[in-house]
Design an enzyme around this catalytic site. Structure first.
Site, PDB file in Angstrom:
ATOM      1  CB  SER A 145      54.098  84.067  -1.997  1.00  0.00           C
ATOM      2  OG  SER A 145      54.553  83.378  -0.848  1.00  0.00           O
ATOM      3  CE1 TYR A 158      58.839  82.576  -4.672  1.00  0.00           C
ATOM      4  CE2 TYR A 158      58.105  83.108  -2.461  1.00  0.00           C
ATOM      5  CZ  TYR A 158      57.878  82.514  -3.681  1.00  0.00           C
ATOM      6  OH  TYR A 158      56.684  81.861  -3.912  1.00  0.00           O
ATOM      7  CE  LYS A 162      56.051  84.707  -5.843  1.00  0.00           C
ATOM      8  NZ  LYS A 162      55.270  84.445  -7.065  1.00  0.00           N
TER       9      LYS A 162
HETATM   10  N1  LIG Z   1      54.987  76.109  -3.767  1.00  0.00           N
HETATM   11  C1  LIG Z   1      54.752  77.019  -2.830  1.00  0.00           C
HETATM   12  O1  LIG Z   1      54.919  76.738  -1.622  1.00  0.00           O
HETATM   13  C2  LIG Z   1      54.262  78.385  -3.206  1.00  0.00           C
HETATM   14  C3  LIG Z   1      53.724  79.196  -2.215  1.00  0.00           C
HETATM   15  C4  LIG Z   1      53.272  80.461  -2.532  1.00  0.00           C
HETATM   16  C5  LIG Z   1      53.355  80.908  -3.835  1.00  0.00           C
HETATM   17  N2  LIG Z   1      53.885  80.102  -4.797  1.00  0.00           N
HETATM   18  C6  LIG Z   1      53.944  80.647  -6.152  1.00  0.00           C
HETATM   19  O2  LIG Z   1      53.144  79.855  -6.990  1.00  0.00           O
HETATM   20  C7  LIG Z   1      53.595  79.976  -8.337  1.00  0.00           C
HETATM   21  C8  LIG Z   1      53.727  78.579  -8.921  1.00  0.00           C
HETATM   22  O3  LIG Z   1      54.732  77.894  -8.201  1.00  0.00           O
HETATM   23  P1  LIG Z   1      54.672  76.332  -7.906  1.00  0.00           P
HETATM   24  O4  LIG Z   1      54.876  76.153  -6.465  1.00  0.00           O
HETATM   25  O5  LIG Z   1      53.507  75.732  -8.568  1.00  0.00           O
HETATM   26  O6  LIG Z   1      56.049  75.884  -8.590  1.00  0.00           O
HETATM   27  P2  LIG Z   1      56.332  74.859  -9.769  1.00  0.00           P
HETATM   28  O7  LIG Z   1      57.810  74.867  -9.947  1.00  0.00           O
HETATM   29  O8  LIG Z   1      55.658  73.560  -9.532  1.00  0.00           O
HETATM   30  O9  LIG Z   1      55.651  75.560 -11.015  1.00  0.00           O
HETATM   31  C9  LIG Z   1      56.162  76.745 -11.553  1.00  0.00           C
HETATM   32  C10 LIG Z   1      56.107  76.651 -13.066  1.00  0.00           C
HETATM   33  O10 LIG Z   1      56.576  77.901 -13.594  1.00  0.00           O
HETATM   34  C11 LIG Z   1      57.420  77.592 -14.682  1.00  0.00           C
HETATM   35  N3  LIG Z   1      58.354  78.693 -14.932  1.00  0.00           N
HETATM   36  C12 LIG Z   1      59.466  79.020 -14.231  1.00  0.00           C
HETATM   37  N4  LIG Z   1      60.085  80.057 -14.813  1.00  0.00           N
HETATM   38  C13 LIG Z   1      59.344  80.404 -15.874  1.00  0.00           C
HETATM   39  C14 LIG Z   1      59.466  81.396 -16.882  1.00  0.00           C
HETATM   40  N5  LIG Z   1      60.513  82.236 -16.900  1.00  0.00           N
HETATM   41  N6  LIG Z   1      58.505  81.474 -17.829  1.00  0.00           N
HETATM   42  C15 LIG Z   1      57.457  80.616 -17.828  1.00  0.00           C
HETATM   43  N7  LIG Z   1      57.315  79.641 -16.937  1.00  0.00           N
HETATM   44  C16 LIG Z   1      58.241  79.542 -15.971  1.00  0.00           C
HETATM   45  C17 LIG Z   1      58.132  76.314 -14.302  1.00  0.00           C
HETATM   46  O11 LIG Z   1      58.673  75.647 -15.444  1.00  0.00           O
HETATM   47  C18 LIG Z   1      57.019  75.541 -13.616  1.00  0.00           C
HETATM   48  O12 LIG Z   1      56.309  74.734 -14.526  1.00  0.00           O
HETATM   49  C19 LIG Z   1      54.905  80.732  -8.267  1.00  0.00           C
HETATM   50  O13 LIG Z   1      54.680  82.093  -8.607  1.00  0.00           O
HETATM   51  C20 LIG Z   1      55.303  80.607  -6.818  1.00  0.00           C
HETATM   52  O14 LIG Z   1      56.127  81.666  -6.404  1.00  0.00           O
HETATM   53  C21 LIG Z   1      54.315  78.851  -4.516  1.00  0.00           C
END
Ligand SMILES: NC(=O)c1ccc[n+]([C@@H]2O[C@H](COP(=O)([O-])OP(=O)(O)OC[C@H]3O[C@@H](n4cnc5c(N)ncnc54)[C@H](O)[C@@H]3O)[C@@H](O)[C@H]2O)c1
Length: 299
Positions: A145, A158, A162
């Protein structure tokens, strides 16, 4: 990894958000897919939809915080496809945005670290040996992130997780390069993305019914927060897949990333520059020789 046609790509957190978009982007490039998510029914649906549009895909319910389950995921991938070419350690959770961090229960810290850091490590330890044994080009894409290169008052648990993913990715890249292994590494550092991540955290905290200040969910309350430009999961996935194809390591996706990285590294460089004055080490070539070298400090 220029050509994705027929390559086997594992994506964790594939039931939703960025993971789902990564799966769709790799499928569009002709890859075969192994989809993993702790939400079994939902990842099954994503798998069926991709299969309906012609992708060779399996979906495996997997909790990435559990090493045994990740090893089973690897076995399922190898049983079905015989090899894994690309591993996307993407699954993640958010955690409360409230503070102070010194009141955030250890269980909250642990939950975030177990998914966001240990989940990535479990993926690396399960899949990288198989990729190395296969001996052909591979790639590991870890989703960190922008919070992995900056820091501040919000969601320290968080942010810490990261930063660890960025450092882990840097070490992985260095160790693979030192062995001249044909496995590349990328670390994805997006800013805000329009996914259900904050809403899931809000629902989880609402279920606790907690009133403590640390238990604030993202999007709630009167906090003055600016997450900056928000991109879609598809935009972020496109940038990530392009980086895997081109073998680029750091993957920044958002406008304003340069300023945010500078805001973090500027003070670090400034402090490092001051080290010479403060310690008497004047230049880099005197790093092992203090200014007083040659003179006995005891006269
Ligand atoms: N959304 C944002 O603004 C953002 C920004 C930067 C980074 N991220 C990172 O992107 C990645 C995806 O996040 P997202 O925003 O798509 O969120 P999201 O909630 O849409 O998707 C995350 C997925 O991970 C799954 N998950 C959670 N815990 C789990 C586990 N223990 N084992 C397997 N699967 C699991 C959830 O069920 C979900 O389907 C994450 O690592 C998040 O930290 C997100």
């Amino acid at each position: 990894m220029k050509d994705l046609q027929g390559k086997v790509v594992v994506v964790t957190g594939a039931a939703d958000g960025i993971g789902r978009a990564l799966a769709e982007a790799f499928a569009a490039g002709g890859a075969r897919l192994v989809l993993a998510d702790v939400d079994g029914p939902r990842v099954e649906v994503v798998g069926r939809e991709l299969a309906d549009s012609g992708t060779d895909v399996i979906a495996v319910r997997t909790d990435v915080s559990d090493r045994e389950q990740v090893l089973c995921l690897r076995d399922a991938a190898l049983d079905r496809f015989g090899a894994v070419d690309v591993l996307c350690n993407n699954a993640g959770v958010m955690g409360p945005v409230g503070d102070p961090l010194w009141e955030l229960p250890v269980a909250e810290w642990r939950r975030v670290m177990e998914v966001n850091l240990w989940g990535v490590l479990h993926g690396i330890q399960a899949f990288v040996p198989a990729m190395l044994a296969a001996g052909h080009p591979g790639h590991v894409l870890n989703t960190a992130s922008m919070q992995g290169v900056t820091s501040g008052t919000l969601i320290p648990e968080y942010t810490v997780s990261k930063h660890a993913v960025v450092a882990l990715s840097e070490s992985l890249r260095a160790q693979l390069a030192a062995r001249q292994a044909p496995v590349g590494v990328s670390v994805l550092c997006p800013g805000a993305v329009s996914t259900g991540l904050p809403a899931k955290e809000e629902r989880r905290l609402a279920a606790f019914g907690r009133q403590e200040p640390w238990a604030l969910a993202p999007g709630s309350g009167s906090q003055d927060r600016n997450w900056g430009t928000t991109l879609t999961p598809a935009q972020v996935a496109r940038a990530a897949v392009a980086a895997v194809r081109d073998g680029r390591f750091y993957v920044f996706t958002h406008p304003g990333s340069t300023d945010r990285v500078r805001a973090r590294t500027g003070p670090l460089l400034e402090a490092a520059d001051q080290a010479a004055d403060q310690t008497g080490y004047e230049t880099a070539d005197r790093i092992s020789r203090p200014a007083s070298a040659g003179r006995s400090s005891r006269g």
